[in-house]
Design an enzyme around this catalytic site. Sequence first.
Site, PDB file in Angstrom:
ATOM      1  CG  HIS A  98      -0.246  -0.197   2.512  1.00 19.32           C
ATOM      2  ND1 HIS A  98       0.155  -1.442   2.955  1.00 19.32           N
ATOM      3  CD2 HIS A  98       0.135   0.677   3.479  1.00 19.32           C
ATOM      4  CE1 HIS A  98       0.742  -1.323   4.135  1.00 19.32           C
ATOM      5  NE2 HIS A  98       0.757  -0.041   4.464  1.00 19.32           N
ATOM      6  CG  HIS A 100       1.267   5.307   3.806  1.00 23.93           C
ATOM      7  ND1 HIS A 100       0.534   5.212   4.966  1.00 23.93           N
ATOM      8  CD2 HIS A 100       2.001   4.165   3.747  1.00 23.93           C
ATOM      9  CE1 HIS A 100       0.810   4.067   5.584  1.00 23.93           C
ATOM     10  NE2 HIS A 100       1.701   3.415   4.859  1.00 23.93           N
TER      11      HIS A 100
END
Length: 135
Positions: A98, A100
């Site tokens: 992921h 950010h």
Amino acid sequence: MASIFTKIIQGKIPCESIVETDSEIAFLDINPCSHGHTLCIPKREVARLEDLPPEDAAALMGFMQRVAAAVSRAFDGTDYNLMLNNGVNAGQEVPHIHFHVIPRKPGSSRPFKSREPYGEGEMAAVGERIRACLD
Ligand code: 5GP
């Protein structure tokens, strides 16, 4: 590996979704570094950047560009950091890749505070070491 993000992708636990495609989803981080802190993830269950097929990585970059532009516009054109914690020693807590998107204001804390300067000849040696590992 299945993680909490698998449940988010499957809609089994709620999230504040920003946008979703067939292959990616962006949603607000539940414990944000700043308001608007958004996570951009591929739906494919891989932990690390190098596990992602190159075409998925390219698609994820385009997706992030769109999401990051929206985050910035939503906060008056704010600056932001785009960050990936790749592995436990890099601070990765959820083993599903992921990125950010973290909006930053004047006076926000800055990344890269800690530096490890090269000694004599070390920079060339490190460069050679990495080039030798290119596919
Ligand atoms: P990492 O340290 O792995 O790079 O970041 C994981 C991030 O996921 C953290 O910033 C954390 O707040 C966020 N997070 C963990 N669990 C959940 C959740 O269930 N929902 C949402 N929206 N964010 C989560």
